[in-house]
Write a protein that holds these residues in place. Structure first.
Motif, short mmCIF file in Angstrom:
data_model
loop_
_atom_site.label_atom_id
_atom_site.label_comp_id
_atom_site.label_asym_id
_atom_site.label_seq_id
_atom_site.Cartn_x
_atom_site.Cartn_y
_atom_site.Cartn_z
N ASN A 166 -0.38 -5.41 4.07
CA ASN A 166 -1.60 -6.00 3.53
C ASN A 166 -1.78 -7.46 3.92
N THR A 167 -0.75 -8.08 4.50
CA THR A 167 -0.88 -9.49 4.80
C THR A 167 -0.84 -9.81 6.29
N PRO A 226 0.84 -1.19 0.00
CA PRO A 226 0.00 0.00 0.00
C PRO A 226 0.88 1.25 0.00
N ASN A 235 -20.09 -6.02 -5.21
CA ASN A 235 -19.29 -5.70 -4.04
C ASN A 235 -19.96 -4.71 -3.10
N GLN A 258 -16.86 -0.31 3.89
CA GLN A 258 -15.75 0.63 3.80
C GLN A 258 -16.23 2.07 3.93
N SER A 276 -8.30 -2.10 8.90
CA SER A 276 -8.89 -2.06 7.58
C SER A 276 -9.28 -3.48 7.16
N ARG A 302 -9.86 -6.83 5.23
CA ARG A 302 -9.24 -7.53 4.12
C ARG A 302 -9.94 -8.84 3.89
N TYR A 357 -6.55 1.87 1.72
CA TYR A 357 -6.69 0.54 2.30
C TYR A 357 -7.99 -0.16 1.96
N SER A 358 -8.82 0.49 1.16
CA SER A 358 -10.08 -0.17 0.81
C SER A 358 -9.81 -1.20 -0.27
N PRO A 359 -10.33 -2.42 -0.09
CA PRO A 359 -10.09 -3.45 -1.11
C PRO A 359 -10.87 -3.16 -2.40
N VAL A 360 -11.90 -2.33 -2.31
CA VAL A 360 -12.64 -1.99 -3.53
C VAL A 360 -12.57 -0.49 -3.74
N LYS A 361 -12.46 -0.10 -4.98
CA LYS A 361 -12.30 1.33 -5.25
C LYS A 361 -13.56 1.91 -5.88
#
Lengths: 439, 467
Positions: free
Chosen positions: A175-176, A10, B372, B379, B465, B467, B362-366
C-alpha cells in the motif's frame, strides 16, 4: 500480531481453484527448475561480461580478442536455454504464489513488461555482435559497443526481477510502494543484486574452466600464445575471488532481510550451504597455487560441492519466503473461504428472492425496458430515434416494424447502426405491439 | 479486482497483449512450425542432388542454411521473448484469468514446457551443427533426421498451445467439472488444429519463396528450380488450408451461439464474418496466383516486390483469424466462467447485492458517498471498464459515448441516458459484460465519465491501483 498485519496490509483473495498438484510437489518443481534457470542466466550474464572484458583487452593483445569470440559463441546458446528454462519456474510461482507474484508485477508494471523488449534487444545485439566479428574488424569501437550495450541491459534486468522478488515477500509494503524506483529502495534489493552478480561471475568461471579444458576442444587451432593452463587459472581465480566475496555479501543479504522470515530451519539450511563451499574453496586454491598439470585434479569435486552450496542456498531462499508469507497466506485463505461462502449465499438469495416483478404487466413493455431502453426513449433521441418517431413510421406497417427489429438496417446517416438483438418471434411481436400502442 | 490494477491509459491494455500475441503467433507459425519442415525438405533435396563426388549440392544446401539462419535468429530472439511476453503481459492485464488458466492447465503447460525445451535444444543443435554436417554422408543424413525431429517437436508444441486457446473460447464441460481433461477435450480443438497446421506450412512457404528470391541470383536456373519447389509446397498446402479455414469458418457461428447468454449482436458478428470470407478468398487467391505462376511459368520475370504479396496476404489471413478468435471469446476471457473484465460470472449476484467496491481489496473507498463519488467512480471504471477502454486514449470510453449519442463538439453527456445504457450494456452490445456494481456505483461511474469529458483529466497514467 494478526491485527497489526490487518491494519497495514492488503489481504486479497486467492483464486478459488485448487492447486493442480500437491503443494510439496510444486515446491520441489519450483526450487529445482528455478536453480536450473538461474544457472543459465548466470552463464549468460557472466559470459557477456567476460566477453566484453576480454574483447577490450583484445585491443592490445589479439589472443584475447579470440578468447572473447570463443566465449561469445557460448552466450547465444546459454541465453536460449536460460529463457526456455525460465518457463517452468514462472508457471510454478504463478500457481503457488498467485496473489504475491501478480501483485508485485502490477506494482512495477511498466518496468516489468519492459523486460520483454529490453531482453529481445539484448539478444539481437549478441547475435549481431557474434556474426559481425569479421565485418567490423576495422571498427572495433562499434563492435565492442554492441556488446557493451547488451551487457548494460543484462546488468539492468536483474534489478527488475529482484524488485519483484522483494515485493512478493512484503505485502505490508504494497500500500505504500509507488512504482519501480521506489521499490528499488527496499533494503534487500541491492545486496541481493550483488549476490547475483558474484554468483554469475563465479559460475561462469567454472564454466570457462570446463569449456576450454575439454579434450574435444581444439585449443591449438584457436590460440598461439595463450595456454590452456593460463585460461583455466584465470577462470579458477575468478571463481575463487567471486566466491570469497560472497562470504561478505552473503551475510549482508541475510541481515537486510526483515526478521519475519527467519527460522532455525533457514539458518541451518544456509549454514549447510556455506559448509559445502569451504572444501571447494580449498580445492580451487590448491589448483591455482599448485603445479600446472594438476590444476584440474579436483574440478568435479569443486563443481559438485559448489552445486550443493547453490542448491542449499536456493532452498534457503524458498524457506525464507515460505516462513515470511505464512501468516499472510493464512489470512488470504480465510478470506477466500469466507468470500466464497458469501458468493454462494448471495446466489441463493437471488434464486429465492420473489421473482422480480416485471417492470410492467405488459410483456412488450418489459422487453422494451430490458432490451431497447438503453438506446430508445419515448420522445427524445437517445442513441436511436424516439418511440414517437417509430410509431409515425410504422403505424400502418406492423410487418415492417417486425422486420426491422429482426434485422435492423442502416438508415440515418448521422446515427450509429442498430445491432440485431436476437429476440424470439414472440418477443419481437410483443415489443412491436407495445411500440405501436404508444400514441 | 483482487490484484492491484495495472492500466495503460493511452494505448489500452488489450492492445498491449494483442501486439505481443499476434507477433508471437506469426513468428511461431511462419518461421517455426511451418518453416522448419520446409528448410529440412530443401536440405534433403540438396543432399539428394549431391551427385557422386559431393556430399551435397552446394547451392541447395546453402539456400537451406540461409533460410534457417533467418528462422534461427528471429525465433530465438523475438519469437522466444514474445512467447514469454504473453505471460508477462497477461500477468499484468488479466492476472485473474491467466492465473486461473495456469491452475487448470498446469499439467499441459508442464508437458508443453518439456517439449519446448527439447525443441530449443534441437534447434540449437540443428542450426549450430550445420557446418559440421557437411563432413560426411552419414553426418548429413543424421542432420536431416535432426531437422525432421525438430519439425515434429515444433508441431507438438503448437498442438498443445492450440488446446489452451480452444479452451479459452469454449470451456466445454469444464465449468461443471473443473477437471483438466474436460478442459483439454473441448470441442474446438480439432478444427483449430486442422486449420493451423496447413496454415503454418503455407505461411512458411510464402516467406520462404520471398527469401529465396532475395537469396538467389536473379534469373539463374537455380533460382527457378528452388522457387519452383517452394511454389509446389505452397500449392500442395493450399487445398488443406482452404479446407481447414472453411471447417473452422462453419464451426464459428455454432460457438458464438453457445457462448452467448442471449444470442445478441449477430450483426456485429456478421460484418466480421463477411470480412473473413473476403480474407480467405483474397489471401488464398493471391497465394494461388503467384505460386502457380512461379511453378508453371518459372521463366517469367516477376519483380521482387510481387513476392511480398503472398507474405502480406498470409500474415493478414492469419491475423484476422486471431482477431476472430478474440471476438468469439467476448464477453468472456474464459468462456462462461470469467468475463473479460476478469470478474467471475458466479460473483455477480454478490456484487449486485453488496456492490463491487465492498469486495475490491485495493479500492481506497468501499462505499459511494457524495464526497468520494469521483474517487469511487474511478475505481468502478477501473474494475468494470478499464480492461477494454481507456479514459482518453485509444478506445476511450468518453469518445464511445459521444459517438454513440452523436454529440456535437462541446455538447455534454447526459447522465441519465448513460446510466440507463450501462444498466443494459450487455443487451446493447453483446461483447461487453454486464455492469457488475450496484445503483450507487453506477451513479459514481457516470459522474466520473462526465468529469473526464468536462475537464479532460484522465487518471494517473499507468497507475496501478489508485492511492
Amino acid at each position: 500480531m494478526f491485527n497489526h498485519i490487518l491494519l497495514q496490509t492488503p489481504v486479497p483473495r486467492d483464486l478459488p481453484l485448487d492447486l493442480p498438484l500437491p503443494k510439496e510437489v510444486l515446491i520441489v518443481l519450483l526450487v529445482f527448475s528455478f536453480l536450473l534457470h538461474i544457472l543459465f542466466v548466470n552463464l549468460m550474464v557472466g559470459g557477456s561480461i567476460l566477453t566484453l572484458w576480454s574483447q577490450i583487452k583484445g585491443l592490445k593483445d589479439k589472443e584475447y580478442d579470440t578468447l572473447a569470440h570463443e566465449i561469445a559463441e557460448t552466450i547465444t546458446v546459454n541465453k536460449s536455454l536460460a529463457v526456455v528454462l525460465g518457463v517452468a519456474p514462472l508457471l510454478s510461482i504463478n500457481t503457488l504464489y498467485t496473489v504475491y507474484f501478480y501483485s508485485a508485477n502490477a506494482l512495477t508494471g511498466i518496468f516489468w513488461i519492459s523486460v520483454i523488449p529490453l531482453v529481445t534487444v539484448a539478444f539481437l545485439l549478441t547475435y549481431a555482435h557474434k556474426y559481425s566479428w569479421k565485418i567490423l574488424e576495422n571498427n572495433k569501437a562499434l563492435h565492442i559497443s554492441m556488446m557493451g550495450l547488451s551487457v548494460a541491459i543484462f546488468l539492468f534486468i536483474p534489478l527488475i526481477f529482484l524488485v519483484n522478488v522483494n515485493l512478493m515477500l512484503f505485502p505490508e509494503k504494497w500500500n505504500t510502494i509507488e512504482g519501480f524506483a521506489h521499490a528499488l529502495t527496499l533494503p534487500n534489493v541491492f545486496p541481493r543484486y550483488f549476490h547475483f552478480l558474484l554468483a554469475s561471475l563465479g559460475t561462469t568461471g567454472l564454466f570457462i574452466f570446463w569449456y576450454f579444458g575439454r579434450k574435444s576442444y581444439d585449443f591449438d587451432n584457436h590460440f598461439t600464445t595463450l595456454t590452456r593452463y593460463e585460461i583455466r587459472k584465470k577462470a579458477y581465480s575468478l571463481t575463487f575471488g567471486a566466491s570469497a566475496a560472497q562470504f561478505i555479501i552473503g551475510p549482508v543479504v541475510l541481515l537486510t532481510l526483515p526478521t519475519k522470515g527467519f527460522s532455525w530451519h533457514l539458518i541451518f539450511t544456509i549454514g549447510t550451504g556455506v559448509i559445502f563451499a569451504l572444501p571447494a574453496m580449498y580445492w580451487i586454491w590448491k589448483g591455482i597455487t599448485g603445479k600446472a598439470e594438476d590444476i584440474a585434479n579436483n574440478f568435479w569435486k569443486v563443481a559438485l560441492t559448489l552445486g550443493l552450496t547453490i542448491t542449499f542456498m536456493g532452498s534457503g531462499r524458498h524457506i525464507y519466503r515460505a516462513t515470511a508469507l505464512a501468516p499472510h497466506q493464512k489470512l488470504v485463505e480465510a478470506k477466500t473461504i469466507a468470500y466464497e461462502k458469501e458468493v454462494k449465499k448471495a446466489t441463493e438469495e437471488m434464486k429465492n428472492a420473489p421473482a422480480e416483478k416485471p417492470a410492467s404487466d405488459n410483456p412488450g413493455e418489459a422487453i422494451f425496458q430490458a432490451k431497447c431502453s438503453a438506446c430508445h426513449a419515448m420522445d427524445v433521441k437517445v442513441v436511436g430515434p424516439p418511440i414517437k418517431e417509430m410509431v409515425s413510421i410504422y403505424k400502418n406497417d406492423a410487418k415492417g416494424l417486425h422486420d426491422w427489429i429482426l434485422k435492423p438496417g442502416k438508415k440515418r446517416p448521422d446515427y450509429p447502426q442498430m445491432p440485431a438483438l436476437g429476440l424470439s418471434e414472440q418477443e419481437i411481436n410483443d415489443v412491436a405491439n407495445y411500440i405501436l400502442e404508444q400514441k | 479486482m483482487d490484484f492491484p490494477i495495472f492500466h495503460l491509459d493511452f494505448m489500452g491494455d488489450r492492445l498491449l497483449i494483442a501486439i505481443i500475441a499476434v507477433l508471437h503467433v506469426l513468428i511461431n507459425h511462419g518461421l517455426a512450425v511451418g518453416f522448419i519442415p520446409l528448410v529440412t525438405w530443401i536440405e534433403y533435396l540438396g543432399f539428394k542432388k549431391g551427385g557422386k563426388n559431393a556430399i551435397v549440392n552446394n547451392e541447395w544446401d546453402q539456400l537451406a542454411h540461409r533460410l534457417m539462419t533467418v528462422a534461427f535468429i528471429i525465433t530465438t530472439t523475438i519469437g522466444a521473448m514474445t512467447g514469454v511476453g504473453i505471460w508477462f503481459a497477461s500477468s499484468l492485464v488479466n492476472p485473474a484469468s491467466i492465473g486461473s488458466l495456469i491452475r487448470v492447465f498446469y499439467g499441459a503447460w508442464f508437458v508443453e514446457w518439456t517439449v519446448f525445451v527439447t525443441e530449443v535444444v534441437l534447434i540449437l543443435l540443428y542450426y549450430l551443427s550445420w557446418k559440421r554436417s557437411l563432413g560426411s554422408i552419414e553426418a548429413k543424413a543424421k542432420h536431416i533426421k535432426l531437422g525432421a525431429a525438430l519439425s515434429i517437436f515444433s508441431w507438438i508444441t503448437m498442438s498443445i498451445i492450440v488446446s489452451i486457446l480452444g479452451f479459452m473460447m469454449d470451456t466445454g464441460s469444464w465449468v461443471e467439472n473443473k477437471t483438466f481433461i474436460a478442459g483439454f477435450t473441448n470441442p474446438i480443438y480439432i478444427p483449430q488444429l486442422a486449420f493451423r497446421t496447413p496454415l503454418a506450412a503455407l505461411m512458411a512457404g510464402a516467406i520462404g519463396l520471398f527469401l529465396t528470391k532475395l537469396f538467389t541470383k536473379n534469373g539463374s536456373s537455380f533460382q527457378q528450380d528452388s522457387s519452383k519447389k517452394i511454389a509446389l509446397w505452397m500449392l500442395l498446402m493450399l487445398p488443406f488450408t482452404l479446407a481447414g479455414a472453411l471447417a473452422y469458418y462453419f464451426k464459428i457461428p455454432e460457438l458464438m451461439i453457445g457462448n452467448l447468454p442471449v444470442a445478441v449482436g449477430t450483426m456485429d458478428f456478421q460484418s466480421w464474418y463477411d470480412l473473413l470470407v473476403k480474407f480467405i478468398i483474397g489471401a488464398l487467391t493471391t497465394v494461388f496466383l503467384i505460386a502457380g505462376t512461379v511453378y508453371f511459368k518459372p521463366k517469367l520475370k516477376i519483380p521482387t516486390i510481387v513476392y511480398i504479396l503472398p507474405v502480406i496476404g498470409m500474415l493478414g489471413f492469419a491475423g484476422i483469424f486471431e482477431r476472430i478468435r478474440e471476438f468469439i471469446r467476448k464477453p468472456y476471457v474464459i468462456g462462461n466462467y470469467m468475463y473479460s473484465n476478469t470478474l467471475r460470472k458466479e460473483d455477480y449476484p454478490l456484487f449486485k447485492r453488496d456492490g463491487v467496491l465492498a469486495h475490491a481489496t485495493y479500492s481506497p473507498v468501499k462505499e459511494v458517498t457524495e464526497e468520494n463519488k469521483l474517487v469511487a467512480g474511478e475505481q468502478v471504471f477501473m474494475i468494470s471498464c478499464s480492461r477494454c477502454h481507456t479514459t482518453r486514449g485509444i478506445n476511450s470510453v468518453v469518445d464511445k459515448f459521444e459517438n454513440m449519442y452523436s454529440l456535437k463538439a462541446g455538447e455534454k453527456l447526459n447522465g441519465d441516458l448513460m446510466k440507463n445504457y450501462i444498466k443494459h450494456i450487455e443487451n446493447a452490445r453483446y461483447f461487453m459484460p454486464p455492469f457488475p456494481g450496484n445503483e450507487a456505483e453506477l451513479g459514481a461511474l457516470v459522474e466520473y465519465i462526465k468529469h473526464i469529458q468536462e475537464d479532460g483529466t484522465p487518471i494517473d497514467h499507468q497507475a496501478t491501483s489508485m492511492r
